[in-house]
Every structure is written in C-alpha cells, then in structure tokens.
Motif scaffolding. Structure first.
Motif, PDB file in Angstrom:
ATOM      1  N   PRO A   1      19.231  52.087  37.044  1.00 41.42           N
ATOM      2  CA  PRO A   1      18.114  52.878  36.513  1.00 41.42           C
ATOM      3  C   PRO A   1      18.557  54.274  36.073  1.00 41.42           C
ATOM      4  N   GLY A   2      18.236  54.618  34.848  1.00 43.96           N
ATOM      5  CA  GLY A   2      18.549  55.941  34.331  1.00 43.96           C
ATOM      6  C   GLY A   2      20.007  56.182  34.006  1.00 43.96           C
ATOM      7  N   LYS A   3      20.818  55.137  34.073  1.00 41.74           N
ATOM      8  CA  LYS A   3      22.253  55.323  33.820  1.00 41.74           C
ATOM      9  C   LYS A   3      22.721  54.485  32.637  1.00 41.74           C
ATOM     10  N   ALA A   4      23.994  54.627  32.335  1.00 41.19           N
ATOM     11  CA  ALA A   4      24.572  53.965  31.169  1.00 41.19           C
ATOM     12  C   ALA A   4      24.916  52.505  31.465  1.00 41.19           C
ATOM     13  N   LEU A   5      25.174  51.769  30.415  1.00 42.24           N
ATOM     14  CA  LEU A   5      25.673  50.411  30.547  1.00 42.24           C
ATOM     15  C   LEU A   5      27.046  50.435  31.209  1.00 42.24           C
ATOM     16  N   GLU A   6      27.293  49.432  32.029  1.00 40.23           N
ATOM     17  CA  GLU A   6      28.572  49.325  32.731  1.00 40.23           C
ATOM     18  C   GLU A   6      29.072  47.893  32.644  1.00 40.23           C
ATOM     19  N   TRP A   7      30.242  47.701  32.058  1.00 44.69           N
ATOM     20  CA  TRP A   7      30.845  46.366  31.996  1.00 44.69           C
ATOM     21  C   TRP A   7      31.342  45.977  33.377  1.00 44.69           C
ATOM     22  N   LEU A   8      31.084  44.716  33.763  1.00 41.64           N
ATOM     23  CA  LEU A   8      31.478  44.228  35.078  1.00 41.64           C
ATOM     24  C   LEU A   8      32.637  43.240  35.016  1.00 41.64           C
ATOM     25  N   ALA A   9      32.491  42.229  34.189  1.00 41.14           N
ATOM     26  CA  ALA A   9      33.494  41.163  34.152  1.00 41.14           C
ATOM     27  C   ALA A   9      33.231  40.273  32.946  1.00 41.14           C
ATOM     28  N   HIS A  10      34.263  39.511  32.570  1.00 38.50           N
ATOM     29  CA  HIS A  10      34.040  38.466  31.584  1.00 38.50           C
ATOM     30  C   HIS A  10      35.052  37.350  31.785  1.00 38.50           C
ATOM     31  N   ILE A  11      34.722  36.201  31.254  1.00 36.54           N
ATOM     32  CA  ILE A  11      35.592  35.040  31.334  1.00 36.54           C
ATOM     33  C   ILE A  11      35.670  34.413  29.957  1.00 36.54           C
ATOM     34  N   TYR A  12      36.876  33.999  29.570  1.00 36.27           N
ATOM     35  CA  TYR A  12      37.096  33.413  28.263  1.00 36.27           C
ATOM     36  C   TYR A  12      37.161  31.883  28.332  1.00 36.27           C
ATOM     37  N   TRP A  13      37.152  31.273  27.148  1.00 33.00           N
ATOM     38  CA  TRP A  13      37.218  29.825  27.023  1.00 33.00           C
ATOM     39  C   TRP A  13      38.432  29.229  27.739  1.00 33.00           C
ATOM     40  N   ASP A  14      39.508  30.024  27.840  1.00 36.81           N
ATOM     41  CA  ASP A  14      40.741  29.519  28.429  1.00 36.81           C
ATOM     42  C   ASP A  14      40.862  29.913  29.909  1.00 36.81           C
ATOM     43  N   ASP A  15      39.748  30.318  30.512  1.00 40.90           N
ATOM     44  CA  ASP A  15      39.681  30.675  31.932  1.00 40.90           C
ATOM     45  C   ASP A  15      40.265  32.052  32.246  1.00 40.90           C
ATOM     46  N   ASP A  16      40.666  32.796  31.226  1.00 40.54           N
ATOM     47  CA  ASP A  16      41.110  34.166  31.447  1.00 40.54           C
ATOM     48  C   ASP A  16      39.931  34.978  31.984  1.00 40.54           C
ATOM     49  N   GLU A  17      40.144  35.604  33.143  1.00 47.34           N
ATOM     50  CA  GLU A  17      39.090  36.406  33.775  1.00 47.34           C
ATOM     51  C   GLU A  17      39.512  37.867  33.813  1.00 47.34           C
ATOM     52  N   ARG A  18      38.549  38.761  33.549  1.00 46.45           N
ATOM     53  CA  ARG A  18      38.818  40.192  33.653  1.00 46.45           C
ATOM     54  C   ARG A  18      37.699  40.837  34.451  1.00 46.45           C
ATOM     55  N   TYR A  19      38.078  41.840  35.236  1.00 46.61           N
ATOM     56  CA  TYR A  19      37.111  42.507  36.099  1.00 46.61           C
ATOM     57  C   TYR A  19      37.214  44.023  35.983  1.00 46.61           C
ATOM     58  N   SER A  20      36.078  44.676  36.171  1.00 50.23           N
ATOM     59  CA  SER A  20      36.091  46.123  36.274  1.00 50.23           C
ATOM     60  C   SER A  20      36.933  46.517  37.486  1.00 50.23           C
ATOM     61  N   PRO A  21      37.899  47.405  37.295  1.00 53.77           N
ATOM     62  CA  PRO A  21      38.775  47.769  38.424  1.00 53.77           C
ATOM     63  C   PRO A  21      38.013  48.297  39.637  1.00 53.77           C
ATOM     64  N   SER A  22      36.943  49.021  39.400  1.00 49.15           N
ATOM     65  CA  SER A  22      36.203  49.616  40.514  1.00 49.15           C
ATOM     66  C   SER A  22      35.439  48.581  41.327  1.00 49.15           C
ATOM     67  N   LEU A  23      35.242  47.389  40.757  1.00 44.81           N
ATOM     68  CA  LEU A  23      34.454  46.354  41.434  1.00 44.81           C
ATOM     69  C   LEU A  23      35.241  45.078  41.665  1.00 44.81           C
ATOM     70  N   LYS A  24      36.482  45.068  41.258  1.00 42.64           N
ATOM     71  CA  LYS A  24      37.266  43.836  41.245  1.00 42.64           C
ATOM     72  C   LYS A  24      37.296  43.120  42.580  1.00 42.64           C
ATOM     73  N   SER A  25      37.375  43.876  43.663  1.00 42.52           N
ATOM     74  CA  SER A  25      37.495  43.259  44.982  1.00 42.52           C
ATOM     75  C   SER A  25      36.201  42.550  45.403  1.00 42.52           C
ATOM     76  N   ARG A  26      35.109  42.847  44.723  1.00 43.10           N
ATOM     77  CA  ARG A  26      33.801  42.305  45.126  1.00 43.10           C
ATOM     78  C   ARG A  26      33.256  41.266  44.149  1.00 43.10           C
ATOM     79  N   LEU A  27      33.908  41.088  43.017  1.00 45.45           N
ATOM     80  CA  LEU A  27      33.369  40.217  41.977  1.00 45.45           C
ATOM     81  C   LEU A  27      34.175  38.936  41.808  1.00 45.45           C
TER      82      LEU A  27
END
Lengths: 117, 111
Positions: A43-69
């Motif tokens: 609420p009241g803050k900017a958009l924040e990218w968390l994670a994504h996954i590609y067709w080839d199973d490549d996964e990427r995570y926000s470094p600040s949340l990586k341990s929890r996602l």
C-alpha cells in the motif's frame, strides 16, 4: 486473448507460508522465450518484482527475498505458483502475476494479501 | 529505495506535453532496454513502452520513449485526463544475476 488471474488467501498470519497461484490462458509456458513473473505493490509504495520462471525452467528471484520464495510451474495446467515462507506484516500487498517476454506485457488483476495476526 | 530513480510527481494541463525521467546505472539502463508501465489505481498495470521506444499495440502515439546512456524518458504529448496515473520505468539489472528492477514511480496529474 491472453488472461491471467491470481488466487490465494486474503489474510495470512505472521510466520505462516503464503501460496499464490497464477492461472493463465491464451499462451503456453512451453513456448520459447515466454515466462511468468510475480510483482507486488505494498500500500502506497512502488511496484516490486519478486520472481519469474521461464519456459525452460530458468528461475530468478529478488535477492532480498530469495531465501523465502519458490516459484514453480505446471505447463500442462497453465499455472504458476509462488510460495513465500515466514510472512511478515511488511508483506502486505497486492500481488500480481504477469506474462514475461521482452517485458511484462499482460497482467492479472491482482490479489490483495494482508498479513496480520 | 528503488534502483531506478524517478521524480515523485509531474503535472500538466490538457493538451500539454509532460516528460518523466528515469535515472539508473550502467548495470541496468546502461546495458538493457527500458520498459514503461502505466498503473491506474485499482487496476492492473499496463505495459506502455518496451525496448526503450516501442509501443505495444493499442498504445496511442501520444506516448513516446527514449534513452540516452544511463537515463530514459517517457513523454506524453497532448495530455488527456485519462493519462492521470502512476508511471513506472523498469529494466533488467546485471548486478545480481537476472534481476528485474522497477523505478520509484511518478504520479502524473492532469490539472
């Protein structure tokens, strides 16, 4: 027509695990170059990218949340699941899923999640 | 603290031209294409511009994007009341293995 829709609990208690599901149609996650990501907006803050996954199973995570996602996909069911462990009130936000190609070009309407005891 | 810096607000009267800046670094804007998103309250964000200056189908040509070095800009010409929204720049960032970063957001007000 491309559609995405987020689903999950609206209220989660601190320290619990949040599981969000993105169900989509109009494209396939087996298509080269395609991915699905999660973005949130507290609420009241900017958009924040968390994670994504590609067709080839490549996964990427926000470094600040990586341990929890964890992000997973089920190509046959056209869905992507995001799991966030040990939630805190600061995780209160609207969570969006979106298709990823050159950018996040199609978005779901979002789901509001409140973390509170 | 966003990696990409935008002014918090911008405003203009109907018909005016408004420009929003986005400042980054060599690891993001300096190395990767910039995307812009429009976000109206209570709705899903919408991709407005991709690859620095490409408009997705359906986006009016009143919107234009540019980039120079580690900065990018979004211009809105012929400002309309329906353009009142929050605008975010975004780009990939090399600093941490495929990170995607959003700007801090700019609220555009049509006065």
């Amino acid at each position: 027509q491309i559609t995405l829709k987020e689903s999950g609990p609206t209220l989660v208690k601190p320290t619990q695990t949040l599981t969000l599901t993105c169900t989509f149609s109009g494209f396939s996650l087996s298509t080269s170059g395609v991915g699905v990501g999660w973005i949130r907006q507290p609420p009241g803050k900017a958009l924040e990218w968390l994670a994504h996954i590609y067709w080839d199973d490549d996964e990427r995570y926000s470094p600040s949340l990586k341990s929890r996602l964890t992000i997973t996909k089920d190509t046959s069911k056209n869905l992507v699941v995001l799991t966030m462990t040990n939630v805190d009130p600061v995780d209160t936000a609207t969570y969006y899923c979106a298709r990823l190609r050159l950018a996040f070009d199609s978005w779901g309407p979002g789901t509001r999640v409140t973390v509170s005891s | 603290q966003s990696v990409l810096t935008q002014p918090p607000s911008a405003s203009g009267t109907p018909g005016q031209r408004v420009t929003i800046s986005c400042s980054g670094s060599s690891s993001n804007i300096g190395s990767h294409p910039v995307n812009w998103y429009q976000h109206l309250p209570g709705t899903a964000p919408k991709l407005l511009m991709y690859s620095d200056d490409q408009r997705p189908s359906g986006v009016p040509d009143r919107f234009s994007g540019s980039k120079s070095g580690t900065s990018a800009s979004l211009a809105i010409s012929g400002l309309q009341s329906e353009d009142e929204a929050e605008y975010y720049c975004a780009a990939w960032d090399d600093s941490l293995n495929g990170l995607y970063v959003f700007g801090s957001g700019t609220k555009v007000t049509v006065v």
